[in-house]
Motif scaffolding. Structure first.
Motif, short mmCIF file in Angstrom:
data_model
loop_
_atom_site.label_atom_id
_atom_site.label_comp_id
_atom_site.label_asym_id
_atom_site.label_seq_id
_atom_site.Cartn_x
_atom_site.Cartn_y
_atom_site.Cartn_z
N UNK A 37 21.25 -9.46 30.77
CA UNK A 37 22.09 -10.68 30.94
C UNK A 37 22.02 -11.44 30.01
N UNK A 38 21.39 -11.36 28.79
CA UNK A 38 20.60 -11.47 27.84
C UNK A 38 19.71 -13.21 27.44
N UNK A 39 19.00 -13.09 28.16
CA UNK A 39 18.55 -14.15 28.54
C UNK A 39 17.35 -13.68 27.80
N UNK A 40 16.51 -14.77 27.10
CA UNK A 40 15.07 -14.86 26.28
C UNK A 40 14.11 -14.70 27.31
N UNK A 41 12.92 -14.44 26.38
CA UNK A 41 11.65 -15.12 26.66
C UNK A 41 11.87 -16.07 27.53
N UNK A 42 12.04 -17.23 26.88
CA UNK A 42 11.45 -18.37 27.75
C UNK A 42 12.99 -18.76 29.30
N UNK A 43 13.61 -18.34 29.48
CA UNK A 43 14.43 -18.42 30.15
C UNK A 43 14.04 -17.86 31.07
N UNK A 44 13.41 -16.11 30.83
CA UNK A 44 13.09 -15.56 32.21
C UNK A 44 11.55 -15.98 31.97
N UNK A 45 10.31 -16.40 32.32
CA UNK A 45 9.60 -17.57 32.25
C UNK A 45 10.11 -18.47 32.70
N UNK A 57 0.78 -21.10 33.04
CA UNK A 57 -0.34 -20.79 32.52
C UNK A 57 -1.17 -18.89 32.91
N UNK A 58 -0.85 -18.65 33.97
CA UNK A 58 0.33 -16.97 34.55
C UNK A 58 1.04 -16.75 34.48
N UNK A 59 1.85 -17.21 33.82
CA UNK A 59 3.06 -16.36 33.65
C UNK A 59 3.10 -15.46 32.28
N UNK A 60 2.93 -16.41 31.00
CA UNK A 60 3.28 -16.47 30.48
C UNK A 60 2.15 -14.63 29.64
N UNK A 61 1.24 -14.68 29.68
CA UNK A 61 0.22 -13.25 29.84
C UNK A 61 0.77 -12.62 30.42
N UNK A 62 1.35 -12.59 31.78
CA UNK A 62 1.53 -11.18 32.76
C UNK A 62 3.17 -11.09 31.85
N UNK A 65 2.54 -9.07 28.91
CA UNK A 65 2.18 -8.12 28.69
C UNK A 65 3.20 -6.94 29.04
N UNK A 66 3.52 -7.24 29.94
CA UNK A 66 5.07 -6.78 30.74
C UNK A 66 5.92 -6.67 29.61
N UNK A 67 6.84 -7.36 28.27
CA UNK A 67 7.32 -7.00 26.63
C UNK A 67 6.31 -5.78 26.64
N UNK A 68 5.00 -6.27 26.44
CA UNK A 68 4.01 -5.25 25.70
C UNK A 68 4.84 -3.47 26.66
N UNK A 69 4.68 -3.85 27.65
CA UNK A 69 4.90 -2.36 28.27
C UNK A 69 6.11 -1.27 27.92
N UNK A 70 7.69 -2.45 28.09
CA UNK A 70 8.16 -2.25 27.82
C UNK A 70 8.72 -1.63 26.70
N UNK A 71 8.57 -2.24 26.11
CA UNK A 71 8.59 -1.26 24.57
C UNK A 71 7.68 -0.61 24.04
#
Length: 79
Positions: A37-45, A57-62, A65-71
């Motif tokens: 939908x075009x959300x930014x990473x901050x909006x997703x968080x 604090x937990x969601x930041x690292x997770x 990590x998920x973004x790295x996997x997608x890439x």
């Protein structure tokens, strides 16, 4: 996110250009849909924090990590 990436409500991802398929859990599915939908990473968080029982604090690292996997699977371009 590739424009032709198909995702079902059950978390089944299909990339027609390569024929690859992936399976995501509910949270992963929600993240992909938000990014489509075009959300930014901050909006997703913020959306995850509001809809799931997680701490900031937990969601930041997770999420990172998920973004790295997608890439790594070429499912996400640079944000």
């Amino acid at each position: 996110i590739p424009h032709n990436l198909a995702i079902s409500d059950t978390g089944f991802l299909f990339l027609p250009s390569t024929g690859e398929t992936f399976t995501l859990n509910e949270l992963g599915t929600d993240i992909i849909k938000l990014l489509q939908k075009g959300s930014t990473i901050e909006e997703v968080k913020l959306e995850i924090i509001n809809n799931y029982d997680v701490k900031d604090a937990n969601i930041e690292k997770d999420l990172d990590d998920f973004i790295i996997q997608l890439k790594s699977f070429n499912l996400l371009n640079e944000l």
